[in-house]
Design a protein around this motif. Structure first.
Motif, mmCIF file in Angstrom:
data_model
loop_
_atom_site.group_PDB
_atom_site.id
_atom_site.type_symbol
_atom_site.label_atom_id
_atom_site.label_comp_id
_atom_site.label_asym_id
_atom_site.label_seq_id
_atom_site.Cartn_x
_atom_site.Cartn_y
_atom_site.Cartn_z
ATOM 1 N N LEU A 177 0.858 -1.105 0.094
ATOM 2 C CA LEU A 177 -0.035 -0.003 0.077
ATOM 3 C C LEU A 177 0.982 1.229 -0.002
ATOM 4 O O LEU A 177 2.030 1.257 0.912
ATOM 5 N N ILE A 178 0.519 2.387 -0.949
ATOM 6 C CA ILE A 178 1.337 3.463 -0.913
ATOM 7 C C ILE A 178 0.553 4.801 -0.838
ATOM 8 O O ILE A 178 -0.483 4.741 -1.389
ATOM 9 N N VAL A 179 1.006 5.451 -0.011
ATOM 10 C CA VAL A 179 0.382 6.757 0.353
ATOM 11 C C VAL A 179 1.413 7.950 0.001
ATOM 12 O O VAL A 179 2.579 7.576 0.268
ATOM 13 N N PHE A 180 0.893 8.927 -0.183
ATOM 14 C CA PHE A 180 2.128 10.189 -0.114
ATOM 15 C C PHE A 180 1.945 11.035 1.033
ATOM 16 O O PHE A 180 2.872 11.743 1.173
ATOM 17 N N ASN A 181 1.025 10.789 1.700
ATOM 18 C CA ASN A 181 0.826 11.504 3.087
ATOM 19 C C ASN A 181 2.032 11.119 4.213
ATOM 20 O O ASN A 181 2.492 9.869 3.932
ATOM 21 N N TRP A 182 2.304 12.028 5.088
ATOM 22 C CA TRP A 182 3.334 11.776 5.971
ATOM 23 C C TRP A 182 2.538 10.963 7.238
ATOM 24 O O TRP A 182 1.209 11.009 7.237
ATOM 25 N N VAL A 183 3.398 10.197 7.733
ATOM 26 C CA VAL A 183 2.633 9.395 8.845
ATOM 27 C C VAL A 183 1.725 10.184 9.733
ATOM 28 O O VAL A 183 2.133 11.100 10.304
ATOM 29 N N GLY A 184 0.706 9.623 9.901
ATOM 30 C CA GLY A 184 -0.273 10.323 10.979
ATOM 31 C C GLY A 184 -1.145 11.218 10.261
ATOM 32 O O GLY A 184 -2.117 11.935 11.233
ATOM 33 N N LYS A 185 -1.293 11.451 8.930
ATOM 34 C CA LYS A 185 -1.855 12.631 8.245
ATOM 35 C C LYS A 185 -2.764 11.949 7.169
ATOM 36 O O LYS A 185 -2.468 11.172 6.408
ATOM 37 N N GLY A 186 -3.749 12.520 7.093
ATOM 38 C CA GLY A 186 -4.946 12.284 5.930
ATOM 39 C C GLY A 186 -5.199 10.981 5.593
ATOM 40 O O GLY A 186 -5.533 9.912 6.372
ATOM 41 N N THR A 187 -4.883 10.618 4.545
ATOM 42 C CA THR A 187 -5.355 9.452 3.799
ATOM 43 C C THR A 187 -4.411 8.000 4.563
ATOM 44 O O THR A 187 -4.799 6.809 4.220
ATOM 45 N N TYR A 188 -3.175 8.639 5.095
ATOM 46 C CA TYR A 188 -2.591 7.480 5.878
ATOM 47 C C TYR A 188 -3.451 6.702 6.942
ATOM 48 O O TYR A 188 -3.187 5.465 6.699
ATOM 49 N N TRP A 189 -4.275 7.375 7.553
ATOM 50 C CA TRP A 189 -5.118 6.494 8.340
ATOM 51 C C TRP A 189 -6.161 5.475 7.587
ATOM 52 O O TRP A 189 -6.243 4.269 8.234
ATOM 53 N N ARG A 190 -6.441 5.958 6.337
ATOM 54 C CA ARG A 190 -7.356 4.848 5.532
ATOM 55 C C ARG A 190 -6.540 3.634 5.145
ATOM 56 O O ARG A 190 -6.968 2.529 5.408
ATOM 57 N N ALA A 191 -5.355 3.857 4.663
ATOM 58 C CA ALA A 191 -4.619 2.902 4.030
ATOM 59 C C ALA A 191 -4.093 2.151 5.544
ATOM 60 O O ALA A 191 -3.901 0.879 5.105
ATOM 61 N N LEU A 192 -3.716 2.586 6.489
ATOM 62 C CA LEU A 192 -3.312 1.932 7.765
ATOM 63 C C LEU A 192 -4.432 0.847 8.151
ATOM 64 O O LEU A 192 -4.198 -0.261 8.679
ATOM 65 N N LYS A 193 -5.538 1.420 8.024
ATOM 66 C CA LYS A 193 -6.455 0.591 8.839
ATOM 67 C C LYS A 193 -6.832 -0.869 7.684
ATOM 68 O O LYS A 193 -7.099 -1.715 8.285
ATOM 69 N N PHE A 194 -6.756 -0.333 6.495
ATOM 70 C CA PHE A 194 -6.877 -1.575 5.754
ATOM 71 C C PHE A 194 -5.715 -2.627 5.817
ATOM 72 O O PHE A 194 -5.992 -3.729 5.710
ATOM 73 N N ALA A 195 -4.596 -1.997 5.972
ATOM 74 C CA ALA A 195 -3.345 -2.705 6.163
ATOM 75 C C ALA A 195 -3.501 -3.632 7.408
ATOM 76 O O ALA A 195 -3.063 -4.685 7.408
ATOM 77 N N GLU A 204 -12.188 0.088 18.066
ATOM 78 C CA GLU A 204 -11.212 -0.468 18.970
ATOM 79 C C GLU A 204 -10.451 0.808 19.563
ATOM 80 O O GLU A 204 -10.099 0.987 20.725
ATOM 81 N N ARG A 205 -10.343 1.815 18.742
ATOM 82 C CA ARG A 205 -9.496 3.068 19.395
ATOM 83 C C ARG A 205 -10.224 3.875 19.855
ATOM 84 O O ARG A 205 -9.952 4.580 20.839
ATOM 85 N N PHE A 206 -11.644 4.186 19.436
ATOM 86 C CA PHE A 206 -12.453 4.806 20.260
ATOM 87 C C PHE A 206 -13.524 4.053 20.858
ATOM 88 O O PHE A 206 -14.104 3.026 20.343
ATOM 89 N N GLU A 207 -13.896 4.496 22.191
ATOM 90 C CA GLU A 207 -15.061 3.823 23.203
ATOM 91 C C GLU A 207 -15.819 4.829 23.470
ATOM 92 O O GLU A 207 -15.825 6.009 23.255
ATOM 93 N N VAL A 208 -17.264 4.491 23.584
ATOM 94 C CA VAL A 208 -18.268 5.140 24.121
ATOM 95 C C VAL A 208 -17.769 5.682 25.607
ATOM 96 O O VAL A 208 -17.909 4.889 26.565
ATOM 97 N N ILE A 209 -17.431 6.940 25.974
ATOM 98 C CA ILE A 209 -17.514 7.335 27.449
ATOM 99 C C ILE A 209 -18.608 8.425 27.647
ATOM 100 O O ILE A 209 -18.785 9.379 26.958
ATOM 101 N N PRO A 210 -19.196 8.452 28.766
ATOM 102 C CA PRO A 210 -20.273 9.080 29.186
ATOM 103 C C PRO A 210 -19.492 10.717 29.332
ATOM 104 O O PRO A 210 -18.508 10.897 29.602
ATOM 105 N N GLU A 266 -2.314 14.979 21.332
ATOM 106 C CA GLU A 266 -1.937 13.635 21.284
ATOM 107 C C GLU A 266 -3.041 12.709 20.882
ATOM 108 O O GLU A 266 -4.295 12.891 21.416
ATOM 109 N N ASP A 267 -2.962 11.752 20.238
ATOM 110 C CA ASP A 267 -4.008 10.659 19.922
ATOM 111 C C ASP A 267 -4.492 10.186 20.991
ATOM 112 O O ASP A 267 -6.024 9.735 21.133
ATOM 113 N N GLU A 268 -3.770 10.161 22.041
ATOM 114 C CA GLU A 268 -4.470 9.272 23.407
ATOM 115 C C GLU A 268 -5.711 10.082 23.880
ATOM 116 O O GLU A 268 -6.516 9.706 24.760
#
Length: 392
Positions: A6-24, A191-197, A271-273
Motif C-alpha cells: 500500500l502506498i500513500v503520499f501522506n506523511w505518517v499520521g496525516k490524511g489518507t495515511y489512516w485509511r491505508a493503515l486500517k486496511f493494512a 477499537e481506538r474509540f470507545e463510548v465514554i459518558p 496527542e492521539d490518546e
C-alpha cells in the motif's frame, strides 16, 4: 501468502495515511503480508522501517517540510523506487495519484508487472478542492497539474477503489470499467474509540459540566469555517451556556470568525490518546459542509469518529452523507446555510433523549455498517478477482 504493498503520499499520521493503515491492519489479521509506504514526518535523508500492528511501515524522506510534504517531491520518489527495486509483491494499491505515490506504483506495474489498484478518496483537481485554495495564483498553477495526475492514469489500473458515489461516477466517465470499481467508504475505528459518558470525559479534561458542547474535529475549508462560525453566532443568541470545541489541527482560527470568541475552545494539535475524551465530552458533533464538489467528492473520516464515540451529528445535506442519514437515525440533516444549520443544531441540543437515542444508534452503525473488517473483506475480494483474471 499474499504480499500486498500500500502506498500513500501522506506523511505518517496525516490524511489518507489512516485509511491505508486500517486496511493494512485488517489485511494482516486476515493472514496477508502487508507493507505500507508513507512519507516520514521529519526526515530528509534515510529510509526507516518499523512494525505497527503487524504492518511493515516504511517511511521515506522528503526534502519539503510540514504541509509542503504533500506528494510532489522527486527525491521522495527516487528513494521509494530505489527501495522497491529489492522487494516484490503480488499486488500494489496506491492511494491518490500525486507523484510520490503514483510513480513508485507505476514502476511496480510497468517494470515488475505487478497488478495495480488505485484508490480515489478526494477530488483534488479541476472543480474540486483546488478551487478552495484562497491564493488565486497558486490555484491557477495547481489546477491543471492536479487534474492531470488525478485523471490521466485512472484507466491504467487493474482495479479501482473509490470513497464515494461522486468519485465512482467520475471514474466511470473517465473510462474505468465499472466491473473493476469497488466503493469503500472509510470505516469506524471502534477499537481506538470507545463510548465514554460525557460527564466522565469532561472531568478528565477539566471542562465545565453544565455547558452544552458542540464538537468539530480536524481541518476545514474557508467557506465551511464561515458557515460554522455564522451558525454558532446564531446559536449563541439563543443559548447562553454553549461552547464550540474545535478538536485537533485546524488551519483556520475559528475564534476570529465568531462574535463571541471566548465561547470557542480551539485545542490545536493534541496527542492521539486524548482524542477520545475530547470527542466524548461533546453533546453533538458538526459537519458544516457547503455544497461544493470538494465536499461531495470525499467521505469525511471525522464522521466515522463521531459515530465511533456514540455522538449524534448535525450535517449539511451534501454528498453521500445524505443517503446515510436518510437510512440511519444518527443525527439531523440541514441545508448549507447558517440559519438551517443552527436550527437543526438547537433542536438536538434541546432534546437530550433524542441525542442519546441517535448517539447509541451511531455507535451501532459504526460497529456494523462501517466495520473495517467487513470493508477489508470487500477489498480483498477485489484483490482476488484481479489476481485471478490478470487484468481488467
Amino acid at each position: 501468502m499474499m504480499k500486498i504493498l500500500l502506498i500513500v503520499f501522506n506523511w505518517v499520521g496525516k490524511g489518507t495515511y489512516w485509511r491505508a493503515l486500517k486496511f493494512a491492519e485488517h489485511l494482516c489479521r486476515r493472514g496477508r503480508e502487508v507493507t505500507l509506504l508513507a512519507t516520514s514526518q521529519h526526515n530528509r535523508i534515510g529510509i526507516e522501517e518499523r512494525i505497527i500492528n503487524q504492518v511493515r511501515l516504511v517511511e521515506t524522506p522528503d526534502l519539503f517540510t510540514g504541509s509542503l510534504r504533500s506528494g510532489w517531491d522527486m527525491w521522495n520518489v527516487c528513494n521509494r523506487i530505489a527501495w522497491l527495486r529489492n522487494h516484490d509483491f503480488d499486488i500494489v494499491h496506491v492511494f491518490e495519484a500525486r507523484p510520490v505515490a503514483l510513480f513508485p506504483a507505476l514502476y511496480m506495474q510497468r517494470i515488475k508487472h505487478i497488478s495495480l489498484v488505485m484508490d480515489w478518496a478526494d477530488w483534488f483537481g479541476k472543480g474540486g478542492s483546488v478551487e478552495e485554495r484562497p491564493n488565486p495564483i497558486i490555484r491557477n498553477i495547481l489546477r491543471p497539474v492536479e487534474t492531470f495526475f488525478e485523471e490521466h492514469f485512472r484507466t491504467w489500473a487493474d482495479g479501482t477503489t473509490v470513497i464515494c458515489t461522486t468519485l465512482q461516477q467520475k471514474a466511470t466517465e473517465l473510462g474505468v470499467p465499472p466491473n473493476t470499481i469497488v466503493m469503500l467508504p472509510n470505516g469506524c475505528d471502534t477499537e481506538r474509540f470507545e463510548v465514554i459518558p460525557h460527564q466522565i470525559a469532561r472531568r478528565r479534561l477539566h471542562f465545565p459540566h453544565d455547558m452544552l458542547i458542540i464538537g468539530y474535529m480536524g481541518s476545514i475549508f474557508q467557506h465551511d469555517a464561515e458557515l460554522m462560525a455564522c451558525a454558532f453566532d446564531i446559536i449563541c443568541q439563543q443559548i447562553a451556556d454553549v461552547r464550540l470545541l474545535v478538536i485537533g489541527y485546524c488551519p483556520i482560527d475559528i475564534r476570529q470568525l465568531v462574535k463571541k470568541p471566548q465561547y470557542v475552545i480551539q485545542t490545536g494539535f493534541i496527542e492521539d490518546e486524548y482524542l477520545n475524551n475530547h470527542l466524548a465530552s461533546c453533546d453533538v458533533c458538526w459537519l458544516p459542509f457547503k455544497n461544493t464538489n470538494a465536499n461531495k467528492g470525499r467521505w469525511p473520516l471525522k464522521l466515522n469518529d463521531y459515530m465511533a464515540v456514540g455522538r449524534p451529528t448535525i450535517a449539511t445535506a451534501v454528498g453521500d452523507v445524505v443517503s446515510l442519514f436518510e437510512t440511519e437515525p444518527i443525527g439531523l440533516l440541514a441545508e448549507d446555510n447558517p440559519m438551517s444549520f443552527a436550527e437543526k443544531s438547537m433542536q438536538l441540543l434541546h432534546d437530550s433523549t433524542l441525542r442519546l437515542e441517535m448517539g447509541t444508534h451511531a455507535r451501532h452503525v459504526a460497529e456494523t455498517r462501517f466495520s473495517w473488517a467487513d470493508l477489508t473483506r470487500r477489498l480483498e475480494d477485489l484483490y482476488q478477482y484481479i489476481l485471478k483474471t490478470g487484468t481488467k
